[in-house]
Design a protein around this motif. Structure first.
Motif, short mmCIF file in Angstrom:
data_model
loop_
_atom_site.label_atom_id
_atom_site.label_comp_id
_atom_site.label_asym_id
_atom_site.label_seq_id
_atom_site.Cartn_x
_atom_site.Cartn_y
_atom_site.Cartn_z
N VAL A 100 0.87 -1.18 0.00
CA VAL A 100 0.00 0.00 0.00
C VAL A 100 0.90 1.22 0.00
N VAL A 101 0.55 2.23 -0.80
CA VAL A 101 1.29 3.49 -0.81
C VAL A 101 0.33 4.64 -0.54
N ASN A 102 0.82 5.64 0.18
CA ASN A 102 0.08 6.88 0.44
C ASN A 102 1.07 8.02 0.23
N LEU A 103 0.87 8.80 -0.84
CA LEU A 103 1.91 9.71 -1.33
C LEU A 103 1.44 11.15 -1.40
N PHE A 104 2.40 12.08 -1.46
CA PHE A 104 2.13 13.51 -1.70
C PHE A 104 1.32 14.13 -0.57
N THR A 105 1.68 13.80 0.67
CA THR A 105 1.00 14.31 1.86
C THR A 105 -0.51 14.15 1.74
N SER A 106 -0.95 12.99 1.30
CA SER A 106 -2.38 12.69 1.18
C SER A 106 -2.87 12.07 2.48
N PHE A 107 -2.69 12.81 3.57
CA PHE A 107 -2.92 12.29 4.92
C PHE A 107 -3.06 13.49 5.84
N GLY A 108 -3.80 13.32 6.95
CA GLY A 108 -3.94 14.40 7.91
C GLY A 108 -5.02 15.40 7.55
N PHE A 109 -6.02 14.97 6.80
CA PHE A 109 -7.07 15.88 6.34
C PHE A 109 -8.15 16.12 7.39
N PHE A 110 -8.33 15.20 8.32
CA PHE A 110 -9.53 15.18 9.14
C PHE A 110 -9.39 15.98 10.43
N ASP A 111 -10.50 16.55 10.89
CA ASP A 111 -10.50 17.35 12.11
C ASP A 111 -10.01 16.55 13.32
N ASP A 112 -10.50 15.32 13.44
CA ASP A 112 -10.19 14.48 14.59
C ASP A 112 -8.92 13.68 14.30
N PRO A 113 -7.85 13.87 15.08
CA PRO A 113 -6.62 13.11 14.83
C PRO A 113 -6.83 11.60 14.95
N ALA A 114 -7.87 11.18 15.66
CA ALA A 114 -8.16 9.75 15.76
C ALA A 114 -8.49 9.17 14.39
N ASP A 115 -8.98 10.01 13.47
CA ASP A 115 -9.27 9.54 12.12
C ASP A 115 -8.00 9.22 11.36
N ASP A 116 -6.92 9.95 11.63
CA ASP A 116 -5.63 9.61 10.99
C ASP A 116 -5.16 8.24 11.46
N ALA A 117 -5.29 7.99 12.75
CA ALA A 117 -4.93 6.68 13.29
C ALA A 117 -5.81 5.60 12.68
N ARG A 118 -7.08 5.93 12.46
CA ARG A 118 -8.01 4.97 11.87
C ARG A 118 -7.58 4.60 10.45
N VAL A 119 -7.09 5.58 9.69
CA VAL A 119 -6.61 5.31 8.33
C VAL A 119 -5.48 4.29 8.35
N LEU A 120 -4.53 4.46 9.27
CA LEU A 120 -3.40 3.54 9.34
C LEU A 120 -3.84 2.14 9.77
N LYS A 121 -4.84 2.04 10.60
CA LYS A 121 -5.37 0.73 10.97
C LYS A 121 -6.06 0.07 9.78
N GLN A 122 -6.69 0.90 8.93
CA GLN A 122 -7.27 0.37 7.70
C GLN A 122 -6.18 -0.15 6.77
N VAL A 123 -5.07 0.59 6.70
CA VAL A 123 -3.94 0.13 5.88
C VAL A 123 -3.46 -1.23 6.36
N ALA A 124 -3.30 -1.38 7.67
CA ALA A 124 -2.85 -2.65 8.23
C ALA A 124 -3.82 -3.78 7.88
N ARG A 125 -5.11 -3.48 7.87
CA ARG A 125 -6.11 -4.49 7.52
C ARG A 125 -6.00 -4.91 6.06
N MET A 126 -5.59 -3.99 5.20
CA MET A 126 -5.47 -4.28 3.78
C MET A 126 -4.31 -5.22 3.48
N LEU A 127 -3.25 -5.15 4.28
CA LEU A 127 -2.00 -5.83 3.95
C LEU A 127 -1.98 -7.30 4.36
N LYS A 128 -1.38 -8.11 3.48
CA LYS A 128 -1.05 -9.48 3.84
C LYS A 128 0.07 -9.45 4.88
#
Length: 263
Positions: A122-150
């Motif tokens: 999985v790649v996330n490029l060009f500062t395509s991260f940190g958009f959401f008001d709640d910082p917990a949502d950024d953590a949620r994105v990374l947990k989603q990434v972990a779920r995607m990966l073998k």
């Protein structure tokens, strides 16, 4: 996307600015940044860091107009691109799709269940991260990434480095786009929230338009902690797409992480 920090006070964009910001105007504003030769160099570096076999399945998370997804597919990977913006996906699909390149519209905080454990990278490029008001949502994105990966899958994150951007930055900047739009950016950084707010003023044929967006900046230390909490182990931290290690002066950083050892 992040180009500087700590400017004048400025206005606060709506919390859901990202729902409508990434449109034709965005493509015009950042057109001087988009360069096919540089993008090919970046994808060559990504290919080296992913170290995956031909045909491996890769997700480009927040793929935008498909700058990297298209080239990753061209390099031999089986690629899915996900983005929320219909305008960006339309531009991405116009570059071409096929059996090894597909695009899906979605929210990166809630990725499709059918993709669980489906990706080698999985790649996330060009500062395509940190958009959401709640910082917990950024953590949620990374947990989603972990779920995607073998198991043993690779995650690559690339974007702005808070340490350098808040130490040496441009309070304002100006340029002219490929379509002749005069762009002025004014920036403000809030050290408490970590938000970099960018106010853009576009002038073209005497018409003036203004809009604002913001991104939460991270240090490598903070981002690595979030990755570890998500179950991802950082194995490398670099000076952006360069081969050298991250330094205090690196305006961009690139982190490589893995989801546990392969079985």
């Amino acid at each position: 996307m992040a180009r500087g920090a700590r400017g004048s006070a400025g206005t606060t964009p709506p919390g859901d600015w990202w729902r409508s910001y990434f449109d034709a105007g965005y493509l015009d504003e950042y057109s001087p940044v988009f360069d096919l030769i540089e993008e090919r160099r970046q994808v060559a570096r990504l290919t080296e860091l992913l170290a995956l076999p031909h045909g491996a399945r890769v997700l480009d998370l927040a793929c935008g107009q498909g700058r990297h997804a298209h080239l990753l597919a061209e390099a031999g990977f089986n690629v899915d691109g996900l983005d929320y913006s219909r305008d960006m996906l339309k531009a991405a699909k116009a570059r071409g799709t096929g059996k090894t390149l597909r695009y899906t519209r979605g929210d990166m905080r809630r990725l499709p269940l059918r993709w669980t454990r489906r990706f080698d990278g999985v790649v996330n490029l060009f500062t395509s991260f940190g958009f959401f008001d709640d910082p917990a949502d950024d953590a949620r994105v990374l947990k989603q990434v972990a779920r995607m990966l073998k198991r043993g899958g690779v995650f690559i994150w690339q974007g702005g480095n808070r340490d350098a951007l808040t130490d040496r930055f441009l309070r304002g900047d100006a340029w002219t786009t490929a379509e002749g739009t005069a762009v002025r950016q004014d920036r403000h950084f809030d050290p408490r929230s970590g938000f970099l707010t960018i106010e853009s003023t576009w002038t073209r044929r005497r018409k003036v338009e203004r809009r604002t967006h913001r991104i939460r900046l991270y240090t490598a230390t903070h981002l690595e902690a979030l990755l570890q909490d998500a179950g991802l182990t950082v194995t490398g931290v670099y000076d952006g797409f360069r081969e050298g290690p991250l330094t205090r002066g690196s305006h961009e950083m690139l982190l490589v992480a893995r989801r546990g050892p392969p079985r």
